[in-house]
Motif scaffolding. Structure first.
Motif, PDB file in Angstrom:
ATOM      1  N   PRO A 169       0.802  -1.235   0.000  1.00  0.00           N
ATOM      2  CA  PRO A 169       0.000   0.000   0.000  1.00  0.00           C
ATOM      3  C   PRO A 169       0.831   1.280   0.000  1.00  0.00           C
ATOM      4  CG  PRO A 169      -0.064  -1.065   2.148  1.00  0.00           C
ATOM      5  CD  PRO A 169       0.581  -2.035   1.219  1.00  0.00           C
ATOM      6  N   GLY A 170       2.009   1.259   0.589  1.00  0.00           N
ATOM      7  CA  GLY A 170       2.839   2.460   0.609  1.00  0.00           C
ATOM      8  C   GLY A 170       3.212   2.906  -0.792  1.00  0.00           C
ATOM      9  N   ARG A 171       3.640   1.969  -1.616  1.00  0.00           N
ATOM     10  CA  ARG A 171       3.997   2.300  -2.999  1.00  0.00           C
ATOM     11  C   ARG A 171       2.761   2.654  -3.821  1.00  0.00           C
ATOM     12  NH1 ARG A 171       8.887  -1.950  -4.633  1.00  0.00           N
ATOM     13  NH2 ARG A 171      10.405  -1.083  -3.159  1.00  0.00           N
ATOM     14  N   ALA A 172       1.648   2.018  -3.510  1.00  0.00           N
ATOM     15  CA  ALA A 172       0.405   2.369  -4.204  1.00  0.00           C
ATOM     16  C   ALA A 172       0.017   3.811  -3.885  1.00  0.00           C
ATOM     17  CB  ALA A 172      -0.715   1.416  -3.793  1.00  0.00           C
ATOM     18  N   ARG A 173       0.118   4.204  -2.621  1.00  0.00           N
ATOM     19  CA  ARG A 173      -0.216   5.582  -2.235  1.00  0.00           C
ATOM     20  C   ARG A 173       0.669   6.586  -2.972  1.00  0.00           C
ATOM     21  NH1 ARG A 173      -2.873   8.577   1.287  1.00  0.00           N
ATOM     22  NH2 ARG A 173      -3.791   6.802   2.385  1.00  0.00           N
ATOM     23  N   GLU A 174       1.950   6.279  -3.087  1.00  0.00           N
ATOM     24  CA  GLU A 174       2.878   7.180  -3.770  1.00  0.00           C
ATOM     25  C   GLU A 174       2.414   7.470  -5.195  1.00  0.00           C
ATOM     26  OE1 GLU A 174       7.532   7.179  -5.337  1.00  0.00           O
ATOM     27  OE2 GLU A 174       6.862   5.710  -3.840  1.00  0.00           O
ATOM     28  N   GLN A 175       1.935   6.454  -5.889  1.00  0.00           N
ATOM     29  CA  GLN A 175       1.491   6.649  -7.265  1.00  0.00           C
ATOM     30  C   GLN A 175       0.140   7.354  -7.329  1.00  0.00           C
ATOM     31  OE1 GLN A 175       3.636   6.259  -9.582  1.00  0.00           O
ATOM     32  NE2 GLN A 175       5.061   5.347  -8.083  1.00  0.00           N
ATOM     33  N   LEU A 176      -0.787   6.989  -6.459  1.00  0.00           N
ATOM     34  CA  LEU A 176      -2.112   7.619  -6.483  1.00  0.00           C
ATOM     35  C   LEU A 176      -2.024   9.100  -6.161  1.00  0.00           C
ATOM     36  CD1 LEU A 176      -4.359   4.903  -4.759  1.00  0.00           C
ATOM     37  CD2 LEU A 176      -4.297   5.523  -7.181  1.00  0.00           C
ATOM     38  N   GLU A 177      -1.162   9.471  -5.234  1.00  0.00           N
ATOM     39  CA  GLU A 177      -1.061  10.879  -4.840  1.00  0.00           C
ATOM     40  C   GLU A 177      -0.418  11.737  -5.920  1.00  0.00           C
ATOM     41  OE1 GLU A 177       0.877  10.777  -1.047  1.00  0.00           O
ATOM     42  OE2 GLU A 177      -1.033  10.518   0.038  1.00  0.00           O
ATOM     43  N   ARG A 178       0.220  11.119  -6.895  1.00  0.00           N
ATOM     44  CA  ARG A 178       0.820  11.863  -8.007  1.00  0.00           C
ATOM     45  C   ARG A 178      -0.141  12.024  -9.176  1.00  0.00           C
ATOM     46  NH1 ARG A 178       6.838   9.697  -9.115  1.00  0.00           N
ATOM     47  NH2 ARG A 178       6.768  11.520 -10.499  1.00  0.00           N
ATOM     48  N   ARG A 197      -8.442   0.937   3.043  1.00  0.00           N
ATOM     49  CA  ARG A 197      -8.803  -0.367   3.602  1.00  0.00           C
ATOM     50  C   ARG A 197      -7.573  -1.263   3.712  1.00  0.00           C
ATOM     51  NH1 ARG A 197     -11.644  -5.043   0.936  1.00  0.00           N
ATOM     52  NH2 ARG A 197     -12.372  -6.321   2.674  1.00  0.00           N
ATOM     53  N   GLU A 198      -6.713  -1.246   2.693  1.00  0.00           N
ATOM     54  CA  GLU A 198      -5.498  -2.050   2.729  1.00  0.00           C
ATOM     55  C   GLU A 198      -4.566  -1.577   3.847  1.00  0.00           C
ATOM     56  OE1 GLU A 198      -2.918  -5.103   1.532  1.00  0.00           O
ATOM     57  OE2 GLU A 198      -4.979  -4.711   0.911  1.00  0.00           O
ATOM     58  N   GLU A 199      -4.604  -0.274   4.141  1.00  0.00           N
ATOM     59  CA  GLU A 199      -3.775   0.282   5.210  1.00  0.00           C
ATOM     60  C   GLU A 199      -4.375   0.050   6.598  1.00  0.00           C
ATOM     61  OE1 GLU A 199      -1.654   4.052   2.891  1.00  0.00           O
ATOM     62  OE2 GLU A 199      -3.626   4.328   3.812  1.00  0.00           O
ATOM     63  N   GLY A 200      -5.578  -0.534   6.645  1.00  0.00           N
ATOM     64  CA  GLY A 200      -6.229  -0.775   7.925  1.00  0.00           C
ATOM     65  C   GLY A 200      -7.017   0.408   8.441  1.00  0.00           C
ATOM     66  N   GLU A 201      -7.161   1.449   7.627  1.00  0.00           N
ATOM     67  CA  GLU A 201      -7.909   2.653   8.020  1.00  0.00           C
ATOM     68  C   GLU A 201      -9.375   2.471   7.619  1.00  0.00           C
ATOM     69  OE1 GLU A 201      -6.724   5.072   9.778  1.00  0.00           O
ATOM     70  OE2 GLU A 201      -4.627   4.429   9.761  1.00  0.00           O
ATOM     71  N   HIS A 202     -10.056   1.558   8.277  1.00  0.00           N
ATOM     72  CA  HIS A 202     -11.403   1.184   7.860  1.00  0.00           C
ATOM     73  C   HIS A 202     -12.422   2.307   8.068  1.00  0.00           C
ATOM     74  CE1 HIS A 202      -9.809  -2.748   7.185  1.00  0.00           C
ATOM     75  NE2 HIS A 202      -9.535  -2.943   8.465  1.00  0.00           N
ATOM     76  N   SER A 203     -12.299   3.059   9.139  1.00  0.00           N
ATOM     77  CA  SER A 203     -13.238   4.161   9.383  1.00  0.00           C
ATOM     78  C   SER A 203     -13.092   5.228   8.312  1.00  0.00           C
ATOM     79  CB  SER A 203     -13.007   4.757  10.772  1.00  0.00           C
ATOM     80  OG  SER A 203     -13.324   3.821  11.776  1.00  0.00           O
ATOM     81  N   ALA A 204     -11.850   5.547   7.942  1.00  0.00           N
ATOM     82  CA  ALA A 204     -11.629   6.532   6.884  1.00  0.00           C
ATOM     83  C   ALA A 204     -12.153   6.017   5.543  1.00  0.00           C
ATOM     84  CB  ALA A 204     -10.141   6.858   6.790  1.00  0.00           C
ATOM     85  N   ALA A 205     -11.961   4.719   5.288  1.00  0.00           N
ATOM     86  CA  ALA A 205     -12.488   4.129   4.052  1.00  0.00           C
ATOM     87  C   ALA A 205     -14.005   4.205   4.035  1.00  0.00           C
ATOM     88  CB  ALA A 205     -12.026   2.679   3.926  1.00  0.00           C
ATOM     89  N   LEU A 206     -14.637   3.936   5.186  1.00  0.00           N
ATOM     90  CA  LEU A 206     -16.095   3.993   5.271  1.00  0.00           C
ATOM     91  C   LEU A 206     -16.593   5.411   4.996  1.00  0.00           C
ATOM     92  CD1 LEU A 206     -18.816   2.669   5.950  1.00  0.00           C
ATOM     93  CD2 LEU A 206     -18.381   3.226   8.356  1.00  0.00           C
ATOM     94  N   GLU A 207     -15.941   6.385   5.577  1.00  0.00           N
ATOM     95  CA  GLU A 207     -16.355   7.775   5.371  1.00  0.00           C
ATOM     96  C   GLU A 207     -16.266   8.158   3.894  1.00  0.00           C
ATOM     97  OE1 GLU A 207     -15.162  12.307   6.884  1.00  0.00           O
ATOM     98  OE2 GLU A 207     -14.156  10.547   7.742  1.00  0.00           O
ATOM     99  N   ARG A 208     -15.197   7.745   3.266  1.00  0.00           N
ATOM    100  CA  ARG A 208     -15.015   8.074   1.845  1.00  0.00           C
ATOM    101  C   ARG A 208     -16.098   7.397   1.002  1.00  0.00           C
ATOM    102  NH1 ARG A 208      -9.293   9.727   0.232  1.00  0.00           N
ATOM    103  NH2 ARG A 208      -9.705  10.792  -1.737  1.00  0.00           N
TER     104      ARG A 208
END
Length: 480
Positions: free
Chosen positions: A317-326, A346-357
């Protein structure tokens, strides 16, 4: 009326023509199912057949189950259908998890598009041309007429060809060998679509393209693309060419017809196709996708998105985030990028943030099946099975032919929550809609016996069990 299983096997003989070389090139000849002017299934018979065939295909064929790709292909098919005359019955658009460049139509409105085809077309108009051509085979009643003439096809040969169709999904050479063995036992005539059928499907397909706003030249362009792919490959020609032979006359006819049409030059309705093509490539082969991405000095937004999907597929997920943010939101279909970020959270375990989005997306795109399916999964992650089950139950009720993947997800969530009756009922329907009728009966009976089943639950499940039992009995009788 002959039993539906007999119909099914005869129809599979028709579909077998989509998986083997034409008779003149292989020495294999298949049964003549008659001219288009002959007998024809009634619309009611074809609809019944289509429902049974759909269950068989879902059980036997390797299907792409990614919700975003499934939604895209289905949406494209529905838009084309809206401009197809006589498209009265239900249609089902399936994406086959297979690298062959191929597509097929089956009675009852089943259209199959191989992943390999989606990766090789150069734009959305070419993909739409293939889908429109297959839709035309159904609306022009080619399949229904051919099938009606095949009611007396030998049962054993039908099983042999069915085995070949399934084997072709894994190894085309093996599939052809099995089909050849089955055919050699006594069937001596051909069932490939006639040239007249192909010409009619080309013409009708181009009219569908025109009505939907696509450039009708895409039909001839795709034919030329097939010829490009077949050069220098010997016998390994695209599977589509084996079942839909392309000649210079056919290309010329398609080009001349396009020139006579008052039509748009639209090749892509929007950016969705290129992004879904990149997604398909990443899901099919994450390693190769990333190799190509790293070898590119200035990757396109679609390539960067594909790399992010590939990284997520590999659990990075870290490398995925790097590409998505660009990525610039202005370059991407808004929903596609938002869904990618929700998957990342969700992959990062931030389920509440994923739900909000996802809830924000649900407010903008109410009832969107991809968003709703992702919401159900996040509710499960957050320990909210009741909400997840409600979402899935609503989705399943809205579908004429429920998606087995949703039923399996509902069964798993209910089982983990201790809702045994719900879990067993959903699992039974999962098996039923994959033509595994005996197992469906067992699961329905387990649901009736569940300690948390109410009397109303038991009555409903019993009715479904009886239907599954009758279907299983008919299937056994037809296999004797």
């Amino acid at each position: 009326m002959p039993s539906i299983v007999h119909f099914l096997l005869a129809a599979l003989l028709v579909v077998a023509s989509l998986a083997v070389p034409p008779a003149h090139s292989s020495g294999v000849s298949l049964p003549d199912l008659g001219e288009a002017s002959g007998g024809v299934l009634t619309p009611a018979e074809e609809r019944e057949l289509g429902r049974s065939l759909l269950r068989e295909v879902r059980r036997s064929a390797p299907l792409v189950t990614d919700p975003e790709i499934v939604f895209y292909v289905d949406s494209l098919g529905r838009q084309l259908l809206a401009n197809a005359p006589s498209a009265d019955g239900p249609f089902y658009f399936l994406t086959i998890d297979n690298s062959q460049v191929n597509a097929f139509a089956m009675p009852g409105g089943i259209i199959g598009i191989h992943a390999g085809l989606m990766l090789e077309v150069r734009d959305e108009a070419e993909l739409a041309a293939v889908v429109a051509h297959e839709i035309a085979h159904v609306t022009q009643r080619h399949l229904a007429r051919m099938f009606a003439r095949g009611r007396d096809i030998n049962f054993t040969t039908g099983l042999a060809i069915l085995a070949g169709i399934l084997a072709s999904a894994v190894d085309p050479t093996l599939g052809s060998a099995i089909i050849t063995g089955g055919v050699a036992g006594g069937i001596q005539q051909q069932i490939n679509f006639t040239r007249a059928n192909e010409a009619e499907a080309d013409r009708a397909g181009m009219q569908i393209l025109q009505g939907t706003g696509f450039d009708p030249n895409a039909m001839a362009d795709f034919f030329e693309r097939l010829q490009e792919l077949s050069r220098g490959v010997g016998d390994q020609v695209p599977e589509y060419l084996r079942t839909h032979p392309v000649t210079l006359d056919r290309i010329t006819d398609a080009r001349n017809r396009a020139n006579q049409m008052t039509a748009s030059d639209t090749r892509n309705r929007g950016p969705e196709f290129q992004w879904m093509q990149a997604r398909m490539q990443a899901l099919q082969d994450p390693r190769r996708t990333l190799e190509r991405f790293r070898a590119t000095d200035t990757p396109s937004p679609q390539q960067r998105y594909g790399a992010a999907v590939a990284y997520l597929e590999r659990g990075e997920p870290g490398r995925a985030r790097e590409q998505l943010e660009r990525l610039d939101a202005a370059d991407a279909p808004g929903l596609t990028l938002e869904l990618a970020f929700a998957a990342l959270l969700r992959e990062e375990g931030e389920h509440s943030a994923a739900l909000e989005r996802l809830e924000d997306l649900d407010a903008v795109y109410p009832g969107h099946p991809v968003i709703r399916e992702r919401l159900a999964r996040v509710h499960r992650d957050l320990g909210q099975p009741d909400r997840a089950i409600r979402i899935l139950s609503d989705m399943i009720r809205r579908e004429a032919a429920p998606n087995p993947e949703l039923l399996r997800l509902q069964a798993d969530i209910a089982d983990a929550a201790g809702y045994i009756a719900i879990s067993r009922e959903a699992m039974a329907e999962y098996f039923f809609h994959r033509a595994q009728y005996e197992e469906a009966v067992r699961q329905f009976e387990a649901g009736m016996d569940a300690s948390d089943a109410s009397e109303r639950d038991r009555q409903r499940i019993e009715d479904k069990r009886d239907t599954a039992r009758q279907t299983a009995r008919e299937a056994r009788e037809d296999r004797r």
